[in-house]
Every structure is written in structure tokens, then in C-alpha cells.
Design a protein around this motif. Structure first.
Motif, mmCIF file in Angstrom:
data_model
loop_
_atom_site.group_PDB
_atom_site.id
_atom_site.type_symbol
_atom_site.label_atom_id
_atom_site.label_comp_id
_atom_site.label_asym_id
_atom_site.label_seq_id
_atom_site.Cartn_x
_atom_site.Cartn_y
_atom_site.Cartn_z
ATOM 1 N N PRO A 235 -0.057 -2.925 -1.456
ATOM 2 C CA PRO A 235 -1.029 -3.136 -0.382
ATOM 3 C C PRO A 235 -1.744 -1.834 -0.038
ATOM 4 O O PRO A 235 -1.170 -0.756 -0.076
ATOM 5 C CB PRO A 235 -0.171 -3.621 0.790
ATOM 6 C CG PRO A 235 1.190 -3.113 0.498
ATOM 7 C CD PRO A 235 1.309 -3.072 -0.997
ATOM 8 N N ASN B 210 -3.803 0.196 2.809
ATOM 9 C CA ASN B 210 -4.121 0.252 4.225
ATOM 10 C C ASN B 210 -5.597 0.589 4.388
ATOM 11 O O ASN B 210 -6.080 1.563 3.801
ATOM 12 C CB ASN B 210 -3.268 1.300 4.941
ATOM 13 C CG ASN B 210 -1.825 0.911 5.000
ATOM 14 O OD1 ASN B 210 -1.506 -0.261 4.945
ATOM 15 N ND2 ASN B 210 -0.945 1.895 5.116
ATOM 16 N N PRO B 211 -6.294 -0.189 5.205
ATOM 17 C CA PRO B 211 -7.719 0.134 5.377
ATOM 18 C C PRO B 211 -7.872 1.416 6.183
ATOM 19 O O PRO B 211 -7.063 1.744 7.037
ATOM 20 C CB PRO B 211 -8.265 -1.078 6.145
ATOM 21 C CG PRO B 211 -7.072 -1.623 6.854
ATOM 22 C CD PRO B 211 -5.893 -1.339 5.961
ATOM 23 N N THR B 212 -8.928 2.136 5.877
ATOM 24 C CA THR B 212 -9.181 3.371 6.624
ATOM 25 C C THR B 212 -9.727 3.007 7.999
ATOM 26 O O THR B 212 -10.466 2.024 8.147
ATOM 27 C CB THR B 212 -10.185 4.253 5.875
ATOM 28 O OG1 THR B 212 -11.388 3.496 5.688
ATOM 29 C CG2 THR B 212 -9.642 4.684 4.531
#
Length: 104
Positions: free
Chosen positions: A7, A9-11
Motif C-alpha cells: 500500500p 500512503n498518499p502525500t
């Protein structure tokens, strides 16, 4: 085909605010509270009193349970013994049939 997907992680987007600084505060003593008033003890539960008829009924029910459980256990033991004896007889018959074929 079967590959693990890691997965991502979005910034973070938008403005991020720095954490607020917490200033220490002074503690002011309050007025003491009076001790709680003593409470009356709860009424005790009445004791169970068995009549002679109830004692006979409980003893009879206990005896019936013991007899039923005993009968079930004895019948299971008897079923296992009969099954074991019949398997032993079958094994002897099969061994006898196989040994007479090899002698002829």
C-alpha cells in the motif's frame, strides 16, 4: 499473478499547521467536599427454606439423572465391546480364508 501489493500512503495535500503550544496553568485548590453520609445496609436476602416435599423431589430428580446418565454410559460401553468383538471375528474369518488359499 499472485504478487503482494504494497500500500502506498498518499502525500498530504494542503496547508499543515504546526502543533499548538500548550501553556502550563496554575492549580487553584478548591473547597473540600464533606464526607458522604453513611448509608443504611441493604436488607439481607431471605434464606431458602426447603420443605420435606421439596427435599424428596430434589433427591428423586438427582437419582433419576444419575440412573439415566449411567444407563447411557453403560450402553455406549456395550456398543463398543460388541463392535470390537465383531471386528475381531471378522479378522479371524478373513485370516482363515486367506491362509487356506495359500495351502492348496
Amino acid at each position: 499473478m499472485i504478487r503482494p501489493k504494497i500500500p502506498v500512503n498518499p502525500t498530504p495535500t494542503g496547508l499543515s499547521t504546526p502543533p499548538a503550544v500548550i501553556q502550563p496553568t496554575s492549580i487553584t485548590p478548591g473547597t473540600p467536599t464533606p464526607p458522604p453520609a453513611p448509608m443504611a445496609p441493604a436488607p439481607s436476602r431471605p434464606t431458602v427454606q426447603l420443605t420435606p416435599g421439596a427435599v424428596v423431589a430434589v433427591a428423586g430428580a438427582g437419582t433419576a439423572v444419575v440412573l439415566v446418565v449411567g444407563a447411557v454410559l453403560v450402553s455406549m460401553l456395550l456398543a463398543v465391546a460388541i463392535t470390537g468383538a465383531s471386528v475381531a471375528v471378522c479378522a479371524l474369518v478373513i485370516r482363515s480364508i486367506l491362509s487356506t488359499d495359500t495351502r492348496r
